[in-house]
Enzyme design. Structure first.
Site, PDB file in Angstrom:
ATOM      1  N   LYS A  18       0.842  -1.213   0.000  1.00  0.00           N
ATOM      2  CA  LYS A  18       0.000   0.000   0.000  1.00  0.00           C
ATOM      3  C   LYS A  18       0.871   1.254   0.000  1.00  0.00           C
ATOM      4  CE  LYS A  18      -1.668   1.667   4.022  1.00  0.00           C
ATOM      5  NZ  LYS A  18      -1.431   3.116   4.220  1.00  0.00           N
ATOM      6  N   ASN A  19       1.882   1.275   0.866  1.00  0.00           N
ATOM      7  CA  ASN A  19       2.648   2.513   1.032  1.00  0.00           C
ATOM      8  C   ASN A  19       3.602   2.796  -0.126  1.00  0.00           C
ATOM      9  OD1 ASN A  19       1.323   3.005   3.364  1.00  0.00           O
ATOM     10  ND2 ASN A  19       3.036   2.560   4.748  1.00  0.00           N
TER      11      ASN A  19
ATOM     12  N   CYS B 272      -5.086  12.784  13.463  1.00  0.00           N
ATOM     13  CA  CYS B 272      -4.819  11.378  13.163  1.00  0.00           C
ATOM     14  C   CYS B 272      -4.746  10.606  14.471  1.00  0.00           C
ATOM     15  CB  CYS B 272      -3.503  11.271  12.409  1.00  0.00           C
ATOM     16  SG  CYS B 272      -3.029   9.586  12.061  1.00  0.00           S
TER      17      CYS B 272
ATOM     18  N   ARG C 270       0.837  14.577  13.282  1.00  0.00           N
ATOM     19  CA  ARG C 270       1.489  14.306  11.992  1.00  0.00           C
ATOM     20  C   ARG C 270       1.531  15.570  11.145  1.00  0.00           C
ATOM     21  NH1 ARG C 270      -0.740   8.636   9.705  1.00  0.00           N
ATOM     22  NH2 ARG C 270       1.118   8.740   8.427  1.00  0.00           N
TER      23      ARG C 270
ATOM     24  N   ASP D 212       4.840   0.635  11.843  1.00  0.00           N
ATOM     25  CA  ASP D 212       3.599   0.012  11.378  1.00  0.00           C
ATOM     26  C   ASP D 212       3.441  -1.441  11.836  1.00  0.00           C
ATOM     27  OD1 ASP D 212       2.822   2.337  10.201  1.00  0.00           O
ATOM     28  OD2 ASP D 212       3.235   1.727   8.139  1.00  0.00           O
TER      29      ASP D 212
ATOM     30  N   ARG E 131      -8.669  -0.456   5.040  1.00  0.00           N
ATOM     31  CA  ARG E 131      -7.897   0.611   4.406  1.00  0.00           C
ATOM     32  C   ARG E 131      -6.540   0.095   3.925  1.00  0.00           C
ATOM     33  NH1 ARG E 131      -6.127   4.598   8.063  1.00  0.00           N
ATOM     34  NH2 ARG E 131      -4.745   4.769   6.309  1.00  0.00           N
TER      35      ARG E 131
END
Ligand code: UD1
Length: 463
Positions: free
Chosen positions: A20-21, A115, A120, A306, A398
């Site tokens: 995803k990133n 967030c 952030r 993460d 997500r």
């Protein structure tokens, strides 16, 4: 929501999806290309759908082809507004800022807002773009950026918490069009940044030093669309390795890049988990007893923030005392109160959590607060005795591609249930009297925990 019957060892073979990133900044970077870009391995995720909407609003055609590839091409270069209604759904929408400025000379992008994983800011993104000559103002919640011609500069992108991943992506995407040479020091070294850099280079950019903290970028006038395959998702891979370790199972995890997981694999081995590596595959076998370990989430190549929450779930059933520190997002601990509802013994101390391992978690009703917290709760539920209910799994959707189906194929029992009490059949609805608050509200609770023997629970055992 998910209803998870825990205590089943995961056994079999799973495959990791595209990252995803990496996919998000690469899709955003397609804004700078002439022609049609074709991206393979872009996972089918809510975040990808959100970014597709942002890109369409910026005058791009974005189509998922029958073979799964995503095709992107520009149809209207005049549009430069990334609206709050879209950006607030996903912070990574800010990745359009650098490409828009580089290619179209102007950008109006909503500031992402609050967030759940902590503060952030995007000050470093703006610092880098200003250094390239952009005029930037913040007005009514939007970043307005404009430039006639970007000019190469020496930029330091380090902040109080280290480098910035999407900040490096933004500055790199703008600098590829800057006149002359740009250097970025304290650049993020994450594999996703390297993947974006390789994609830009394949289009004709001249970026050197990818994967190191010092990037050198020679500006070019034009970039031409290419086909690109996104790297495998190291966070999903780590989540799967941890799932096998937590459930007392044995999993073959395909389509991963072992070098991207060096810190994770080392930590798991130090906990006693056995991991064999063959090219792009890892075979992970849980030990009888998991050992406690102190870990710190750091920028790459450290253990990623993460997977901090997933490691916390794992260490909650490891023998001994562990300390988990997050140096990237020091407030990222929303998963802890929920893990404690499942019996975890954790105390928060600033940017650390101190965990006294217990033998077995117990199923409970819990609530996901963010993407990785939801993964940690799912792992805990898979390992727990009895049934768990996880609410707000839209956070999981997500960032993980059909994770519950992947886990169910290897022995998990996860049911996705639509959580809409108002559509309950009339025969099941409570009368007004029954709706009065009770001392303990059991309407959502799973059945009381059933205590399995250690052998039945299939979990790593303490000696
Ligand atoms: C990316 C990842 C996210 C991951 C994070 C850290 C994407 C889409 N998201 O997020 O999953 O958790 O990297 O690996 O790739 N900071 C500043 N000023 C800035 C930018 C960041 O102070 O201008 C701070 C942040 O608050 C944080 C640290 O720097 O403490 C790292 O943030 P950053 O690397 O920018 O995270 P993201 O790119 O947003």
């Amino acid at each position: 929501m998910f209803v998870v019957r825990g205590g089943r060892p995961l056994r079999g073979r799973v495959s990791v999806s595209g990252a995803k990133n990496a996919a998000l900044p690469i899709m955003a970077a397609a804004l700078v290309a002439n022609g049609t870009s074709v991206l393979h391995g872009v996972p089918d995720l809510v975040d990808v759908t959100t970014l597709s909407s942002v890109l369409r609003s910026l005058g791009m055609n974005v189509d998922r082809r029958p073979d799964g590839a995503i095709a992107l091409s520009t149809c209207d270069e005049q549009r430069c507004l990334a609206d709050y209604e879209l950006v607030r759904r996903m912070r990574a929408s800010v990745c359009v800022l650098g490409p828009l400025l580089g290619r179209r000379g102007r950008a109006c992008v909503s500031l992402p807002g609050g967030c759940n994983i902590g503060h952030r800011p995007i000050d470093l993104h703006l610092k880098g773009l200003r250094a390239l000559g952009a005029k930037i103002t913040i007005d009514r919640g939007y970043v307005f950026a404009r430039v006639d011609r970007l000019v190469g500069a020496d930029i330091y992108l380090g902040g109080s918490f280290g480098s910035t991943v999407t900040g490096t992506c933004n500055v790199m995407c703008a600098a590829v069009f800057a006149k002359g040479i740009t250097t970025i020091s304290a650049a993020a070294c994450e594999p996703e940044v390297v993947d974006l850099g390789n994609y830009l280079n394949a289009m004709g950019a001249k970026i050197e030093g990818l994967g190191t903290p010092l990037l050198r970028i020679e500006g070019v006038d034009d970039l031409n669309a290419v086909e690109h395959t996104v790297i495998p998702d190291r966070i999903e891979a780590a989540t799967m390795l941890i799932a096998a370790a937590m459930t007392g199972g044995r999993l073959q995890v395909d389509n991963l890049v072992p070098a991207h997981l060096a810190g994770v694999i080392d930590a798991l081995r130090m906990m006693g988990v056995m991991i064999e590596i063959h090219d792009h595959t890892a075979i992970v076998t849980a030990p009888d007893t998991l050992r406690a370990l102190d870990i710190t989430a750091l920028p790459y190549p450290g253990i990623p923030t993460d997977v901090q929450a997933q490691f916390t779930a794992l260490l909650s059933i490891a023998e001994g005392i562990s300390v988990v520190t997050d140096k990237v997002f020091p407030d990222r601990f929303m998963h802890i109160p929920e893990l404690m509802r499942m019996g975890a013994n954790v105390r928060r101390e600033g940017a650390c959590s101190i965990i006294a391992g217990i033998k077995t978690l117990s199923g409970a009703c819990v609530m996901a607060s963010d993407l990785r917290a939801s993964a940690a709760l799912l792992l805990a539920a898979l390992a727990a005795d009895g049934e768990s209910v996880i609410r707000r799994v839209y956070h999981l959707d997500r960032g993980y591609e059909r994770l519950e189906l992947k886990f169910n194929k290897v022995g998990a029992d996860i049911a996705r249930v639509v959580d809409q009490p108002e559509t309950m059949p009339a025969s099941l609805q409570l009368s007004e009297e029954e709706q009065q608050p009770l001392a303990v509200d059991s309407s959502d609770s799973p059945p009381p925990p059933k205590f399995l023997s250690r052998r039945e629970s299939g979990q790593p055992k303490f000696k």
